[in-house]
Design an enzyme around this catalytic site. Structure first.
Site, mmCIF file in Angstrom:
data_model
loop_
_atom_site.group_PDB
_atom_site.id
_atom_site.type_symbol
_atom_site.label_atom_id
_atom_site.label_comp_id
_atom_site.label_asym_id
_atom_site.label_seq_id
_atom_site.Cartn_x
_atom_site.Cartn_y
_atom_site.Cartn_z
ATOM 1 N N HIS A 237 3.525 -4.791 4.071
ATOM 2 C CA HIS A 237 3.591 -5.108 5.689
ATOM 3 C C HIS A 237 3.337 -6.458 5.426
ATOM 4 O O HIS A 237 2.316 -7.318 4.689
ATOM 5 C CB HIS A 237 2.644 -4.474 6.226
ATOM 6 C CG HIS A 237 3.014 -2.945 6.506
ATOM 7 N ND1 HIS A 237 3.975 -2.599 7.232
ATOM 8 C CD2 HIS A 237 2.436 -1.732 5.846
ATOM 9 C CE1 HIS A 237 4.107 -1.255 7.406
ATOM 10 N NE2 HIS A 237 3.023 -0.787 6.397
ATOM 11 N N HIS B 187 -0.781 -10.859 -0.941
ATOM 12 C CA HIS B 187 0.011 -10.534 -2.253
ATOM 13 C C HIS B 187 -0.486 -9.488 -3.257
ATOM 14 O O HIS B 187 -0.164 -9.583 -4.371
ATOM 15 C CB HIS B 187 0.724 -11.840 -2.853
ATOM 16 C CG HIS B 187 1.817 -12.292 -1.948
ATOM 17 N ND1 HIS B 187 1.593 -13.208 -1.008
ATOM 18 C CD2 HIS B 187 3.130 -12.239 -2.174
ATOM 19 C CE1 HIS B 187 2.731 -13.599 -0.260
ATOM 20 N NE2 HIS B 187 3.639 -12.984 -1.049
ATOM 21 N N HIS C 52 5.111 0.447 -0.482
ATOM 22 C CA HIS C 52 5.960 -0.435 0.630
ATOM 23 C C HIS C 52 4.718 -1.670 0.819
ATOM 24 O O HIS C 52 3.498 -1.350 0.625
ATOM 25 C CB HIS C 52 6.406 0.350 1.764
ATOM 26 C CG HIS C 52 5.343 0.753 2.371
ATOM 27 N ND1 HIS C 52 4.622 1.891 2.352
ATOM 28 C CD2 HIS C 52 4.891 0.632 4.069
ATOM 29 C CE1 HIS C 52 3.671 2.502 3.185
ATOM 30 N NE2 HIS C 52 3.639 1.482 4.200
ATOM 31 N N GLU D 71 -0.279 -3.898 11.641
ATOM 32 C CA GLU D 71 0.244 -3.506 10.599
ATOM 33 C C GLU D 71 1.858 -3.925 10.761
ATOM 34 O O GLU D 71 2.544 -4.330 9.779
ATOM 35 C CB GLU D 71 0.350 -1.964 10.348
ATOM 36 C CG GLU D 71 0.685 -1.534 8.886
ATOM 37 C CD GLU D 71 0.430 -0.025 8.615
ATOM 38 O OE1 GLU D 71 -0.510 0.148 7.946
ATOM 39 O OE2 GLU D 71 1.016 0.646 9.390
ATOM 40 N N CYS E 70 5.782 6.618 4.657
ATOM 41 C CA CYS E 70 4.597 5.889 4.172
ATOM 42 C C CYS E 70 3.872 6.497 2.857
ATOM 43 O O CYS E 70 2.955 5.747 2.164
ATOM 44 C CB CYS E 70 3.418 5.775 5.462
ATOM 45 S SG CYS E 70 4.133 4.866 6.874
ATOM 46 N N HIS F 220 0.872 -1.365 -0.043
ATOM 47 C CA HIS F 220 0.016 -0.033 0.074
ATOM 48 C C HIS F 220 0.832 1.123 -0.016
ATOM 49 O O HIS F 220 2.312 1.274 0.201
ATOM 50 C CB HIS F 220 -0.826 0.048 1.242
ATOM 51 C CG HIS F 220 -0.254 0.307 2.403
ATOM 52 N ND1 HIS F 220 -0.895 1.229 3.265
ATOM 53 C CD2 HIS F 220 0.773 -0.166 3.179
ATOM 54 C CE1 HIS F 220 -0.118 1.476 4.683
ATOM 55 N NE2 HIS F 220 0.789 0.779 4.239
#
Length: 138
Positions: free
Chosen positions: A28, A65, A26, A125, A22, A13
Protein backbone atom coordinates in the site's frame (compact mmCIF):
# COMPACT_ATOMS: atom_id res chain seq x y z
CA UNK A 1 -4.50 23.50 20.81
CA UNK A 2 -3.63 20.92 18.15
CA UNK A 3 -1.18 20.71 15.27
CA UNK A 4 -0.91 17.97 12.67
CA UNK A 5 1.46 16.80 9.97
CA UNK A 6 1.10 14.19 7.23
CA UNK A 7 3.67 11.56 6.23
CA UNK A 8 3.68 8.97 3.42
CA UNK A 9 5.49 5.68 2.80
CA UNK A 10 5.27 2.52 0.70
CA UNK A 11 5.11 -0.81 2.51
CA UNK A 12 4.24 -4.43 1.83
CA UNK A 13 2.41 -6.87 4.06
CA UNK A 14 -0.01 -9.77 4.09
CA UNK A 15 -2.66 -11.09 6.43
CA UNK A 16 -2.08 -14.87 6.30
CA UNK A 17 -5.36 -15.79 8.04
CA UNK A 18 -7.50 -13.38 5.99
CA UNK A 19 -10.46 -14.84 4.10
CA UNK A 20 -9.92 -12.69 1.00
CA UNK A 21 -7.27 -11.10 -1.16
CA UNK A 22 -5.30 -9.65 1.76
CA UNK A 23 -3.88 -13.11 2.47
CA UNK A 24 -1.66 -12.49 -0.57
CA UNK A 25 1.60 -10.56 -0.52
CA UNK A 26 0.77 -6.98 -1.50
CA UNK A 27 1.53 -3.40 -0.59
CA UNK A 28 0.00 0.00 0.00
CA UNK A 29 0.86 3.66 -0.28
CA UNK A 30 0.31 4.51 3.37
CA UNK A 31 -0.43 7.95 4.72
CA UNK A 32 -0.27 8.92 8.36
CA UNK A 33 -1.57 12.08 9.92
CA UNK A 34 -0.06 12.62 13.34
CA UNK A 35 -1.68 15.15 15.64
CA UNK A 36 -0.15 16.62 18.78
CA UNK A 37 -2.39 18.28 21.36
CA UNK A 38 -1.15 20.43 24.20
CA UNK A 39 -0.62 23.86 25.63
CA UNK A 40 1.44 26.44 23.77
CA UNK A 41 5.11 26.45 24.79
CA UNK A 42 7.32 29.50 25.37
CA UNK A 43 7.65 29.88 21.56
CA UNK A 44 3.84 29.97 21.24
CA UNK A 45 3.77 26.53 19.58
CA UNK A 46 2.38 23.17 20.59
CA UNK A 47 5.48 21.62 18.99
CA UNK A 48 7.69 22.85 16.17
CA UNK A 49 7.08 21.05 12.86
CA UNK A 50 10.84 20.58 12.60
CA UNK A 51 10.74 18.63 15.87
CA UNK A 52 7.78 16.59 14.60
CA UNK A 53 9.88 15.55 11.60
CA UNK A 54 12.82 14.63 13.88
CA UNK A 55 10.47 12.32 15.80
CA UNK A 56 8.53 10.82 12.88
CA UNK A 57 11.00 10.60 9.98
CA UNK A 58 13.17 7.84 11.55
CA UNK A 59 10.02 5.75 12.09
CA UNK A 60 8.86 6.29 8.51
CA UNK A 61 12.35 5.55 7.15
CA UNK A 62 12.24 2.20 8.95
CA UNK A 63 8.92 1.34 7.25
CA UNK A 64 9.38 2.85 3.78
CA UNK A 65 9.85 0.21 1.07
CA UNK A 66 9.92 -2.50 3.73
CA UNK A 67 7.73 -5.53 4.27
CA UNK A 68 5.98 -5.71 7.65
CA UNK A 69 5.88 -9.36 8.66
CA UNK A 70 4.56 -11.15 11.71
CA UNK A 71 7.27 -13.14 13.46
CA UNK A 72 4.93 -16.17 13.24
CA UNK A 73 4.73 -15.97 9.42
CA UNK A 74 7.76 -18.23 8.93
CA UNK A 75 7.21 -18.78 5.19
CA UNK A 76 7.34 -15.08 4.31
CA UNK A 77 9.99 -14.34 6.92
CA UNK A 78 12.28 -17.02 5.45
CA UNK A 79 11.63 -15.70 1.94
CA UNK A 80 12.47 -12.12 2.94
CA UNK A 81 15.65 -13.25 4.67
CA UNK A 82 16.76 -15.27 1.61
CA UNK A 83 16.07 -12.26 -0.61
CA UNK A 84 17.88 -9.96 1.84
CA UNK A 85 14.82 -7.70 1.67
CA UNK A 86 14.09 -4.81 3.98
CA UNK A 87 11.64 -5.96 6.62
CA UNK A 88 10.05 -4.90 9.87
CA UNK A 89 9.41 -7.94 12.04
CA UNK A 90 6.52 -7.48 14.47
CA UNK A 91 4.49 -9.67 16.82
CA UNK A 92 1.15 -8.85 15.19
CA UNK A 93 -0.59 -9.05 11.82
CA UNK A 94 -0.13 -5.85 9.85
CA UNK A 95 -3.70 -4.58 9.88
CA UNK A 96 -4.30 -0.84 9.69
CA UNK A 97 -5.36 -0.95 13.34
CA UNK A 98 -2.18 -2.68 14.47
CA UNK A 99 0.03 -0.43 12.36
CA UNK A 100 -1.65 2.54 14.02
CA UNK A 101 -0.89 1.13 17.49
CA UNK A 102 2.69 0.35 16.39
CA UNK A 103 3.22 3.95 15.27
CA UNK A 104 1.86 5.35 18.53
CA UNK A 105 4.14 3.02 20.47
CA UNK A 106 7.17 4.13 18.45
CA UNK A 107 6.26 7.82 18.89
CA UNK A 108 5.84 7.32 22.65
CA UNK A 109 9.48 6.17 22.86
CA UNK A 110 10.68 9.62 21.80
CA UNK A 111 11.33 12.45 24.20
CA UNK A 112 8.10 14.40 23.72
CA UNK A 113 7.87 17.92 25.14
CA UNK A 114 6.17 18.18 28.52
CA UNK A 115 3.39 20.41 27.18
CA UNK A 116 2.03 17.61 24.93
CA UNK A 117 -1.15 16.05 26.38
CA UNK A 118 -1.96 13.54 23.64
CA UNK A 119 -0.85 12.18 20.30
CA UNK A 120 -3.34 10.97 17.70
CA UNK A 121 -2.37 8.88 14.70
CA UNK A 122 -4.57 8.27 11.68
CA UNK A 123 -3.21 5.68 9.25
CA UNK A 124 -4.65 5.50 5.75
CA UNK A 125 -4.12 2.11 4.11
CA UNK A 126 -5.88 3.35 0.99
CA UNK A 127 -7.24 6.76 0.15
CA UNK A 128 -10.63 5.61 1.45
CA UNK A 129 -9.77 3.53 4.54
CA UNK A 130 -8.08 4.44 7.80
CA UNK A 131 -7.58 3.45 11.40
CA UNK A 132 -7.15 5.97 14.19
CA UNK A 133 -6.03 5.82 17.80
CA UNK A 134 -4.97 8.30 20.49
CA UNK A 135 -2.30 8.07 23.14
CA UNK A 136 -3.15 10.10 26.24
CA UNK A 137 -0.02 11.36 27.98
CA UNK A 138 -1.72 13.32 30.76
Amino acid sequence: MKIAKAFRWEMGHRLPEHFGLCKNIHGHSYKMIVEFEGELNKDQMVIDYYDVEKIINPIINQLDHAFMVNTNDKIVLDFLEKMNSKKVVVDFDATAENICKFLLSEISKSNLPENINSVKVRVYETQFDYAEDTLQLK
